[in-house]
Design a protein around this motif. Sequence first.
Motif, PDB file in Angstrom:
ATOM      1  N   THR A  51       0.050  14.093   1.047  1.00  0.00           N
ATOM      2  CA  THR A  51      -0.825  14.027   2.420  1.00  0.00           C
ATOM      3  C   THR A  51      -2.579  14.148   1.217  1.00  0.00           C
ATOM      4  OG1 THR A  51      -0.709  15.523   3.178  1.00  0.00           O
ATOM      5  CG2 THR A  51       0.275  13.987   4.261  1.00  0.00           C
ATOM      6  N   HIS A  52      -2.235  14.784   0.152  1.00  0.00           N
ATOM      7  CA  HIS A  52      -3.386  15.327  -0.457  1.00  0.00           C
ATOM      8  C   HIS A  52      -4.240  16.394   0.125  1.00  0.00           C
ATOM      9  CE1 HIS A  52      -2.802  11.652  -3.272  1.00  0.00           C
ATOM     10  NE2 HIS A  52      -2.292  11.269  -2.226  1.00  0.00           N
ATOM     11  N   GLN A  93      -2.221   5.757  -2.554  1.00  0.00           N
ATOM     12  CA  GLN A  93      -3.704   6.040  -1.742  1.00  0.00           C
ATOM     13  C   GLN A  93      -4.165   4.329  -2.259  1.00  0.00           C
ATOM     14  OE1 GLN A  93      -5.670   9.478  -1.880  1.00  0.00           O
ATOM     15  NE2 GLN A  93      -5.699   9.558  -0.222  1.00  0.00           N
ATOM     16  N   GLU A  94      -3.387   3.527  -3.125  1.00  0.00           N
ATOM     17  CA  GLU A  94      -3.873   2.212  -3.591  1.00  0.00           C
ATOM     18  C   GLU A  94      -2.781   1.088  -3.502  1.00  0.00           C
ATOM     19  OE1 GLU A  94      -4.785   2.885  -7.113  1.00  0.00           O
ATOM     20  OE2 GLU A  94      -2.949   2.917  -7.246  1.00  0.00           O
ATOM     21  N   THR A 145       1.105   5.362   0.343  1.00  0.00           N
ATOM     22  CA  THR A 145       0.949   6.375   1.223  1.00  0.00           C
ATOM     23  C   THR A 145       0.465   7.454  -0.215  1.00  0.00           C
ATOM     24  OG1 THR A 145       1.699   5.736   3.318  1.00  0.00           O
ATOM     25  CG2 THR A 145       0.502   7.949   2.183  1.00  0.00           C
ATOM     26  N   HIS A 175       0.891  -1.160  -0.355  1.00  0.00           N
ATOM     27  CA  HIS A 175       0.341   0.377  -0.059  1.00  0.00           C
ATOM     28  C   HIS A 175       1.102   0.994   0.064  1.00  0.00           C
ATOM     29  CE1 HIS A 175      -2.966   3.206   1.085  1.00  0.00           C
ATOM     30  NE2 HIS A 175      -3.374   2.174   1.435  1.00  0.00           N
TER      31      HIS A 175
END
Length: 470
Positions: A158-159, A11-12, A8, A6
């Motif tokens: 962290t978008h 995010q997948e 970060t 995964h």
Amino acid sequence: MTIRLHDTRAQELREFVPLDPSNVTIYVCGPTVQSGPHIGHVRAALSFDLLRRWLSHRYGRVTFVRNVTDIDDKVLANAGAAEPWWALAYRMEREFAQAYAAIGILPPTYEPRATGFIPQMQELIAALISRGHAYAAPDGSGDVYFDVRSWPAYGELTHQSVDAMEAAADADPRGKRAPQDFALWKGAKAGEQADAVWASPWGPGRPGWHIECSAMAKRYLGAEFDIHGGGLDLRFPHHENELAQSSAAGDGFARYWVHNGLVTVGGQKMSKSLGNFTPAADVLAEHDPLVVRYALAAAHYRSSLDLTESSFAEADAALGRIRTFLDRAVRTHAADLGWMATDLPETFAAAMDDDLGVPQALAVLHETVRAGNSALDSGDAEASLEALRAVFLMTEMLGVNPRSPSWSTGGSAGAEAPALDTLVSTMIEQRAQARADKDWAAADRIRDAIAAAGITLEDTPDGTHWSIDG
């Protein structure tokens, strides 16, 4: 094989493809050594120990770097006249190392201290200034900041958008262009320890927290490497800032970002700042280190882990079942040469390949233990030998083999073990004599006393063997 992790930033789950299959490269943020480790620190280190072990199994070589932040505001704050900051940092570093070693965490390939890389940090800061992504404070304080608005990708890990971020609290805001700008170099202030200051082109001072990891990762792993790891709480601001400053300096930096979940207390993050932490030393004093390792590893690395006494009780029972089977099977197959040579079960490997699925891998392990015990009970030598091979390899892979020499001291395997063996063996002899004398009542009383102590007896053609119930 296909390994998925995964990521970060994405995010997948992503297929893991190393830059160099002959040398997987990993950088993990280590401790800031202002005080000793709590059990959350140990869980984080164990998560990446398991990842490292698995990637070593799949690829053969892993270069694993874990740093030590030995200069920081918190380190300076906790030091005093009786113990300088550098002495405190070294003492706390040793406490971390002891806690890691106690539960079988492998030492890193390299473990650099931040204070050993001040020139490399200054070189990186100078590159950022020359590229227009950092600036020295105009007030002459010696501070240098990263200009977050100069880097359009800032927030990509962290978008987040810059406008939604809180002000960076890692340095005095004097001389900042924007509240979100973060410190690369901190100018010396009056009253700070004189030996915690280094000369620089911008004035005497010390490095900011984030620049340390960027410089050390590049020194040991190059401008681009495979995996950057750390706790979930490090995503922002620490890892976000690392990514921004390294990328802005022209480095590829980490290709995968892997974060472990936190240890919680009543659903709240365990941390020193909140005062709700459990020192690792206390946990290790109260529990067998092997039990601690199993309890910390049993949950998926990305999940939150709310540790309770039942967590350790369940781990102890699980290890007891594994230990009992291994003891039985080794006695049965002691004369079978080469019994350890085999491959890991495919279902176990598939679980580990799928984002380090340790809970699923443990399920395979315990199913194999059950099948192995059934085979021993029925006298199926071939099946019990195959189970022995598989269980031995799976427990070795996870670092939880009760028969491994690394667990030969401490807990029930420590100084108490010979005394317990003598007592139980004496009772077994007395039971055997009672049975030979046909004194069935006495034999039953001895058997019941042994059982009441949580000890299982197994009568075999070559004698009676005992084990602790799990």
